[in-house]
Design a protein around this motif. Structure first.
Motif, PDB file in Angstrom:
ATOM      1  N   VAL A   5      47.900  -8.636  24.865  1.00 27.14           N
ATOM      2  CA  VAL A   5      46.795  -9.056  25.063  1.00 27.14           C
ATOM      3  C   VAL A   5      46.491  -9.644  26.434  1.00 27.14           C
ATOM      4  CG1 VAL A   5      45.008 -10.457  24.206  1.00 27.14           C
ATOM      5  CG2 VAL A   5      46.299  -9.396  22.705  1.00 27.14           C
ATOM      6  N   MET A   6      45.735  -8.877  27.366  1.00 29.25           N
ATOM      7  CA  MET A   6      45.468  -9.238  28.899  1.00 29.25           C
ATOM      8  C   MET A   6      44.333  -9.718  29.057  1.00 29.25           C
ATOM      9  SD  MET A   6      45.447  -5.696  30.676  1.00 29.25           S
ATOM     10  CE  MET A   6      44.774  -6.539  32.154  1.00 29.25           C
ATOM     11  N   GLY A   7      44.412 -10.244  30.310  1.00 23.98           N
ATOM     12  CA  GLY A   7      42.847 -10.730  30.961  1.00 23.98           C
ATOM     13  C   GLY A   7      43.283 -12.053  31.784  1.00 23.98           C
ATOM     14  N   VAL A   8      42.044 -12.723  32.501  1.00 24.44           N
ATOM     15  CA  VAL A   8      42.196 -13.804  32.948  1.00 24.44           C
ATOM     16  C   VAL A   8      42.319 -15.026  32.153  1.00 24.44           C
ATOM     17  CG1 VAL A   8      41.203 -12.651  35.236  1.00 24.44           C
ATOM     18  CG2 VAL A   8      39.722 -14.022  33.514  1.00 24.44           C
ATOM     19  N   SER A   9      42.593 -15.916  33.037  1.00 23.79           N
ATOM     20  CA  SER A   9      42.805 -17.300  32.118  1.00 23.79           C
ATOM     21  C   SER A   9      41.506 -17.687  31.610  1.00 23.79           C
ATOM     22  CB  SER A   9      43.270 -18.362  32.990  1.00 23.79           C
ATOM     23  OG  SER A   9      43.639 -19.739  32.448  1.00 23.79           O
ATOM     24  N   GLY A  10      41.491 -17.955  30.306  1.00 22.01           N
ATOM     25  CA  GLY A  10      39.910 -18.538  29.835  1.00 22.01           C
ATOM     26  C   GLY A  10      39.468 -17.272  28.990  1.00 22.01           C
ATOM     27  N   ILE A 102      40.653  -8.237  27.762  1.00 21.34           N
ATOM     28  CA  ILE A 102      39.565  -9.072  27.417  1.00 21.34           C
ATOM     29  C   ILE A 102      38.620  -9.361  28.640  1.00 21.34           C
ATOM     30  CG2 ILE A 102      38.380 -10.999  26.132  1.00 21.34           C
ATOM     31  CD1 ILE A 102      41.080 -11.211  24.658  1.00 21.34           C
ATOM     32  N   GLU A 103      37.354  -9.015  28.688  1.00 16.29           N
ATOM     33  CA  GLU A 103      36.497  -9.090  29.741  1.00 16.29           C
ATOM     34  C   GLU A 103      35.367 -10.087  29.353  1.00 16.29           C
ATOM     35  OE1 GLU A 103      36.997  -5.326  32.368  1.00 16.29           O
ATOM     36  OE2 GLU A 103      35.101  -5.394  31.123  1.00 16.29           O
ATOM     37  N   LEU A 104      34.970 -10.861  30.379  1.00 15.78           N
ATOM     38  CA  LEU A 104      33.917 -12.120  30.066  1.00 15.78           C
ATOM     39  C   LEU A 104      33.532 -12.108  31.295  1.00 15.78           C
ATOM     40  CD1 LEU A 104      35.463 -14.794  27.821  1.00 15.78           C
ATOM     41  CD2 LEU A 104      33.398 -13.643  27.417  1.00 15.78           C
ATOM     42  N   PRO A 105      32.083 -12.517  31.535  1.00 15.38           N
ATOM     43  CA  PRO A 105      31.357 -12.791  32.774  1.00 15.38           C
ATOM     44  C   PRO A 105      32.124 -14.195  33.338  1.00 15.38           C
ATOM     45  CG  PRO A 105      29.701 -12.420  31.057  1.00 15.38           C
ATOM     46  CD  PRO A 105      31.255 -12.553  30.383  1.00 15.38           C
ATOM     47  N   LEU A 109      33.631 -17.548  31.484  1.00 17.55           N
ATOM     48  CA  LEU A 109      35.309 -18.049  31.938  1.00 17.55           C
ATOM     49  C   LEU A 109      35.347 -19.428  32.353  1.00 17.55           C
ATOM     50  CD1 LEU A 109      36.413 -14.775  33.686  1.00 17.55           C
ATOM     51  CD2 LEU A 109      37.249 -15.686  31.290  1.00 17.55           C
ATOM     52  N   GLU A 110      34.675 -19.770  33.556  1.00 19.94           N
ATOM     53  CA  GLU A 110      34.589 -21.093  34.127  1.00 19.94           C
ATOM     54  C   GLU A 110      34.148 -21.994  33.137  1.00 19.94           C
ATOM     55  OE1 GLU A 110      32.931 -23.537  37.833  1.00 19.94           O
ATOM     56  OE2 GLU A 110      32.599 -21.248  37.827  1.00 19.94           O
ATOM     57  N   ARG A 111      33.071 -21.908  32.125  1.00 22.83           N
ATOM     58  CA  ARG A 111      32.727 -22.843  31.297  1.00 22.83           C
ATOM     59  C   ARG A 111      34.043 -23.352  30.321  1.00 22.83           C
ATOM     60  NH1 ARG A 111      31.208 -23.183  26.012  1.00 22.83           N
ATOM     61  NH2 ARG A 111      31.586 -20.985  25.545  1.00 22.83           N
ATOM     62  N   ARG A 112      34.718 -22.067  29.763  1.00 27.39           N
ATOM     63  CA  ARG A 112      35.678 -22.113  28.748  1.00 27.39           C
ATOM     64  C   ARG A 112      37.046 -22.876  29.636  1.00 27.39           C
ATOM     65  NH1 ARG A 112      36.641 -16.620  25.692  1.00 27.39           N
ATOM     66  NH2 ARG A 112      34.629 -16.341  24.578  1.00 27.39           N
ATOM     67  N   LEU A 124      41.357 -22.277  39.802  1.00 28.47           N
ATOM     68  CA  LEU A 124      41.993 -20.999  40.081  1.00 28.47           C
ATOM     69  C   LEU A 124      41.633 -19.849  39.384  1.00 28.47           C
ATOM     70  CD1 LEU A 124      45.814 -22.433  39.738  1.00 28.47           C
ATOM     71  CD2 LEU A 124      44.554 -21.938  41.702  1.00 28.47           C
ATOM     72  N   LEU A 125      40.302 -20.068  38.952  1.00 28.42           N
ATOM     73  CA  LEU A 125      39.772 -18.711  38.492  1.00 28.42           C
ATOM     74  C   LEU A 125      39.427 -17.651  39.442  1.00 28.42           C
ATOM     75  CD1 LEU A 125      38.465 -17.105  35.923  1.00 28.42           C
ATOM     76  CD2 LEU A 125      36.226 -18.553  36.094  1.00 28.42           C
ATOM     77  N   ASP A 126      38.815 -18.161  40.566  1.00 26.68           N
ATOM     78  CA  ASP A 126      38.412 -17.083  41.525  1.00 26.68           C
ATOM     79  C   ASP A 126      39.479 -16.327  41.992  1.00 26.68           C
ATOM     80  OD1 ASP A 126      35.767 -17.663  41.380  1.00 26.68           O
ATOM     81  OD2 ASP A 126      35.693 -19.111  43.131  1.00 26.68           O
TER      82      ASP A 126
END
Length: 168
Positions: A5-10, A102-105, A109-112, A124-126
């Motif tokens: 299960v992959m995707g950026v943090s959050g 998993i993709e999210l706007p 992501l930042e809110r989470r 580090l999200l950016d």
């Protein structure tokens, strides 16, 4: 089979991976637990990981996958797997590797990230979004909207795997 299960943090990797493992009684590995301490320290300090930092971590994730497959066990592991070459490295761990992205706007992501306690700061999200190479159709990765209910995503992953098995 092992699902990464992959995707950026959050994005909800851990939540989905645990739900998949529980629904199907598969083994679960939190990929964050496989990071070398130096990586965790670097992220806590607000510094982005580079390819050299990620290499030992990806090797540990690949080793976990290979061990699961060698034992004939099904499993689910979380791993950001941001670049195609990272995913290719994990695929080489065995024939039974599948990916769910998993993709999210970015705003969600930042809110989470701002809501949770984790060594990966929202700052580090950016960096992760810039590093992410979105899987293309040739990779056969199931891409899911992170806003969907976890149980709906679990059901969709099950249908996808059934179709994949029927086609293969």
């Amino acid at each position: 089979m092992v699902i990464v299960v992959m995707g950026v943090s959050g994005s909800g990797k851990s939540t989905l991976a645990r739900a998949l493992a529980e629904a199907w009684n598969w083994d679960f590995q939190e990929g964050d637990e496989l990071h070398p301490p130096a990586n965790i320290d670097k992220m806590r300090a607000g510094l982005a990981l580079d390819d050299d930092d990620r290499r030992p971590w990806l090797e540990r994730v690949a080793a976990w996958i290979a061990a699961e497959l060698a034992r004939g066990r099904d499993g689910v592991v979380t791993c950001s797997a941001l670049k195609r070459r990272y995913r290719d490295r994990l695929r080489r761990a065995g024939a039974g590797v599948r990916f769910v992205c998993i993709e999210l706007p970015p705003a969600e992501l930042e809110r989470r990230l701002r809501r949770r306690r984790h060594f990966m700061p929202a700052s580090l999200l950016d960096s992760q979004l810039r590093t992410l190479e979105v899987p293309d159709a040739a990779e056969n990765v199931l891409v899911m909207a992170g806003e969907d209910a976890t149980e709906d995503i679990v059901a969709a992953v099950g249908r996808w795997l059934e179709q994949d098995d029927a086609a293969g």
